[in-house]
Scaffold this active site. Structure first.
Site, PDB file in Angstrom:
ATOM      1  CE  LYS A  69      -4.593   1.002   0.298  1.00 12.61           C
ATOM      2  NZ  LYS A  69      -5.741   0.401  -0.547  1.00 12.61           N
ATOM      3  N   GLY A  95     -20.553   6.882   2.438  1.00 10.03           N
ATOM      4  CA  GLY A  95     -19.458   6.954   1.338  1.00 10.03           C
ATOM      5  C   GLY A  95     -20.227   6.884   0.000  1.00 10.03           C
ATOM      6  N   GLY A 112     -18.062   7.825  -2.941  1.00 10.49           N
ATOM      7  CA  GLY A 112     -17.174   7.821  -3.990  1.00 10.49           C
ATOM      8  C   GLY A 112     -17.056   6.606  -4.985  1.00 10.49           C
ATOM      9  CG  ASN A 113     -14.424   3.710  -7.663  1.00 11.74           C
ATOM     10  OD1 ASN A 113     -14.550   2.537  -7.322  1.00 11.74           O
ATOM     11  ND2 ASN A 113     -13.872   3.966  -8.856  1.00 11.74           N
ATOM     12  CB  ALA A 114     -16.227   1.709  -2.946  1.00 10.82           C
ATOM     13  N   GLY A 115     -18.797   3.622  -3.216  1.00 13.54           N
ATOM     14  CA  GLY A 115     -20.019   3.805  -2.553  1.00 13.54           C
ATOM     15  C   GLY A 115     -21.362   4.130  -3.878  1.00 13.54           C
TER      16      GLY A 115
HETATM   17  P1  NAD Z   1     -13.289   7.906  -2.979  1.00  4.09           P
HETATM   18  O1  NAD Z   1     -12.165   8.605  -2.609  1.00  4.09           O
HETATM   19  O2  NAD Z   1     -13.693   7.652  -4.388  1.00  4.09           O
HETATM   20  O3  NAD Z   1     -14.697   8.156  -2.128  1.00  4.09           O
HETATM   21  C1  NAD Z   1     -14.527   8.090  -0.630  1.00  4.09           C
HETATM   22  C2  NAD Z   1     -16.084   8.682  -0.286  1.00  4.09           C
HETATM   23  O4  NAD Z   1     -15.952   8.314   1.166  1.00  4.09           O
HETATM   24  C3  NAD Z   1     -16.152  10.084  -0.624  1.00  4.09           C
HETATM   25  O5  NAD Z   1     -17.713  10.016  -1.172  1.00  4.09           O
HETATM   26  C4  NAD Z   1     -15.868  10.696   0.384  1.00  4.09           C
HETATM   27  O6  NAD Z   1     -16.883  12.018   0.567  1.00  4.09           O
HETATM   28  C5  NAD Z   1     -16.708   9.802   1.549  1.00  4.09           C
HETATM   29  N1  NAD Z   1     -16.143  10.086   2.813  1.00  4.09           N
HETATM   30  C6  NAD Z   1     -14.884  10.728   3.525  1.00  4.09           C
HETATM   31  N2  NAD Z   1     -14.970  10.812   4.731  1.00  4.09           N
HETATM   32  C7  NAD Z   1     -16.268  10.350   4.990  1.00  4.09           C
HETATM   33  C8  NAD Z   1     -16.958  10.275   6.370  1.00  4.09           C
HETATM   34  N3  NAD Z   1     -16.220  10.491   7.400  1.00  4.09           N
HETATM   35  N4  NAD Z   1     -18.173   9.944   6.333  1.00  4.09           N
HETATM   36  C9  NAD Z   1     -19.027   9.447   5.308  1.00  4.09           C
HETATM   37  N5  NAD Z   1     -18.339   9.750   3.894  1.00  4.09           N
HETATM   38  C10 NAD Z   1     -17.010   9.989   3.996  1.00  4.09           C
HETATM   39  O7  NAD Z   1     -12.758   6.526  -2.409  1.00  4.09           O
HETATM   40  P2  NAD Z   1     -13.156   4.917  -2.699  1.00  4.09           P
HETATM   41  O8  NAD Z   1     -12.407   4.359  -3.604  1.00  4.09           O
HETATM   42  O9  NAD Z   1     -14.571   4.850  -2.723  1.00  4.09           O
HETATM   43  O10 NAD Z   1     -12.793   4.140  -1.300  1.00  4.09           O
HETATM   44  C11 NAD Z   1     -13.706   3.989  -0.141  1.00  4.09           C
HETATM   45  C12 NAD Z   1     -13.470   3.012   0.560  1.00  4.09           C
HETATM   46  O11 NAD Z   1     -13.333   1.864  -0.301  1.00  4.09           O
HETATM   47  C13 NAD Z   1     -11.840   2.813   1.250  1.00  4.09           C
HETATM   48  O12 NAD Z   1     -11.847   2.516   2.573  1.00  4.09           O
HETATM   49  C14 NAD Z   1     -11.158   2.310   0.191  1.00  4.09           C
HETATM   50  O13 NAD Z   1     -10.060   1.791   0.786  1.00  4.09           O
HETATM   51  C15 NAD Z   1     -11.972   1.297   0.036  1.00  4.09           C
HETATM   52  N6  NAD Z   1     -11.592   0.514  -1.264  1.00  4.09           N
HETATM   53  C16 NAD Z   1     -11.801   0.944  -2.504  1.00  4.09           C
HETATM   54  C17 NAD Z   1     -11.544   0.229  -3.512  1.00  4.09           C
HETATM   55  C18 NAD Z   1     -11.515   0.936  -5.020  1.00  4.09           C
HETATM   56  O14 NAD Z   1     -11.343   0.167  -5.897  1.00  4.09           O
HETATM   57  N7  NAD Z   1     -11.809   2.233  -5.040  1.00  4.09           N
HETATM   58  C19 NAD Z   1     -11.062  -1.160  -3.473  1.00  4.09           C
HETATM   59  C20 NAD Z   1     -11.153  -1.699  -2.248  1.00  4.09           C
HETATM   60  C21 NAD Z   1     -11.397  -0.938  -1.288  1.00  4.09           C
END
Ligand code: NAD
Length: 415
Positions: free
Chosen positions: A105, A217, A219-222
């Site tokens: 990481k 959340g 972002g990408n995942a949510g």
């Molecule tokens: P991202 O940056 O696209 O989105 C993160 C989201 O979380 C944003 O909408 C942000 O506003 C929100 N956020 C931040 N702080 C917050 C809080 N305190 N309360 C509520 N929402 C909050 O990131 P992502 O890629 O979607 O990653 C989100 C999680 O998923 C992380 O834990 C990441 O490690 C995990 N993850 C992502 C991937 C991937 O492929 N994108 C893969 C495995 C795990």
């Protein structure tokens, strides 16, 4: 260490697993800390002519099963302990999904919202200038994570290619499609999570077409999880949230509208036909499924008892503390643990590495079919292990993953 330090939590989970599996002390000593940690000072020329120095990290936790794999996170509150924890979870995730990769990481302490496009590009390239000798297609292969994007991966891949004197598409994954990316990678994390939710619903006897879902959340995942929950299952997503708070509509949100609103205003708050709620309220709604897709430590001993959902799907890494885990287990909540639930991202990244090596690219349908196969198999292995050892789903996942890593260490003569 501060309270709820993610690395302390990751170590605690490993020690519990070591007890369940009766692991030898030397094996635990080898697994309780990263194999390699690099910290770098990254100079960046800012638009106003000054030079700002950022701190960055790249960690290989364990590479016994293959080259390390794991995202790079850009976050103002990034710490080396968060990176260590995430690298440990990547190790277990790759082992659990049975992909031939280790865990790594990276991260940079920065606030992307305060950087111009040019500054972001120079920061991304300068990070690679600092760590390029420690990564590589058969050494350690980074990917996107929180606040890093396919465009950032493209700049980083380009910088690494220039430094090594040849095109090196396989040095990073999560790239845009026109420079070695894989079809299906964009929504693979959420898609993989959906496959595990489908299997969990069968296990708990839930009809997903009638299910109400709340997602923390966006972002990408949510955001992909919200869209796919409706498209694949016909489920009703009643709430979503981002760092500024949440929006709620008991009759279901129009996800396309919320996405549009977020794009225009940078937040989901005040999306049409919604009521504003807090991030804590999102987790405590009377719904069937909670999808945690934000950051670490969202569910603690203070709020775990208020969760009413039947299934908690952890798309985020480390959203639940060990104390909260025990409360959820006692309350009979079916947890799909993080390094199972969100493994779709790394599995599709592995597929991207395979395609880069072969220089032959698959269709999205081929990627999803292979992803479904891997996620479904892993879910049932975890379910079986949790029943067999009479432990939580998280500990079930640990027993499967740690056993694979330990067996490989023994075969290679490390312990
Ligand atoms: P991202 O940056 O696209 O989105 C993160 C989201 O979380 C944003 O909408 C942000 O506003 C929100 N956020 C931040 N702080 C917050 C809080 N305190 N309360 C509520 N929402 C909050 O990131 P992502 O890629 O979607 O990653 C989100 C999680 O998923 C992380 O834990 C990441 O490690 C995990 N993850 C992502 C991937 C991937 O492929 N994108 C893969 C495995 C795990």
């Amino acid at each position: 260490m501060e309270k709820n330090n993610p690395f302390e939590i990751a170590q605690k989970q490993l020690y519990t697993c070591a007890k369940v599996l009766n692991l030898e002390d030397d094996v635990v000593r080898m697994l309780e800390n990263p194999m390699q940690q690099v910290q770098v000072s990254i100079p960046v020329k800012m638009d106003n002519g000054t030079t700002k120095v950022f701190q960055g990290f790249r960690i290989i936790y364990n590479n016994v099963l293959g080259p390390a794999k794991g995202g790079i996170r850009f976050h103002p509150e990034e710490t080396i302990d968060t990176v260590r924890a995430l690298a440990a979870w990547m190790t277990w995730k790759c082992a659990l999904l049975d992909v031939p990769l280790g865990g790594g990481k990276g991260g940079i302490i920065c606030n992307t919202k305060e950087l111009s496009e040019g500054e972001l590009e120079r920061l991304s390239r300068s990070y690679i200038d600092c760590v390029w000798q420690f990564i590589g297609p058969d050494v350690d292969v980074p990917a996107p994570d929180v606040y890093t994007t396919p465009q950032i991966m493209a700049w980083m891949m380009d910088e690494y290619s220039k430094l090594s004197g040849k095109n090196q598409f396989g040095v990073l994954t999560g790239k845009p499609l026109n420079v070695g990316g894989s079809a299906g990678r964009g929504d693979a994390t959420a898609m993989g999570g959906m496959y595990t939710i489908r299997e969990a619903a069968k296990e708990v006897g839930m009809d997903l077409s009638k299910a109400k879902i709340a997602i923390q959340g966006f972002g990408n995942a949510g955001s992909f999880a919200a869209k796919l929950s409706q498209e694949l299952f016909g489920a009703t997503v009643v709430a979503v949230s981002d760092s500024k708070g949440g929006v709620y509509n008991p009759d279901g949100l129009d996800i396309a509208e919320v996405l549009k609103h977020k794009k225009e205003t940078k937040s989901v708050i005040n999306a049409p036909n919604t009521e504003t709620i807090t991030n804590t309220q999102v987790l405590e709604l009377d719904v069937d499924i909670i999808i945690a897709a934000a950051l670490e430590n969202a569910i603690t001993k203070d709020n775990a008892g208020n969760i009413k959902a039947t299934i908690l799907a952890e798309l985020a890494n480390g959203p639940t503390t060990p104390e909260a885990d025990e409360i959820l287990y006692k309350n009979g909540i079916h947890v799909i643990p993080d390094f199972l639930c969100n493994a779709g991202g790394v599995t599709a990244s592995y597929f991207e590495m395979v395609q880069n090596t072969y220089m032959y690219y698959w269709t999205a349908e081929e990627v999803y079919a292979r992803l479904d196969q891997k996620m479904t198999k892993a879910y049932h292995e975890v379910l079986y292990a949790s029943k067999n050892h009479n432990v939580t789903m998280r500990m079930g996942a640990y027993t499967v993953a740690v056993t694979r890593v330990v067996d490989a260490m023994k075969t290679r003569g490390w312990v």
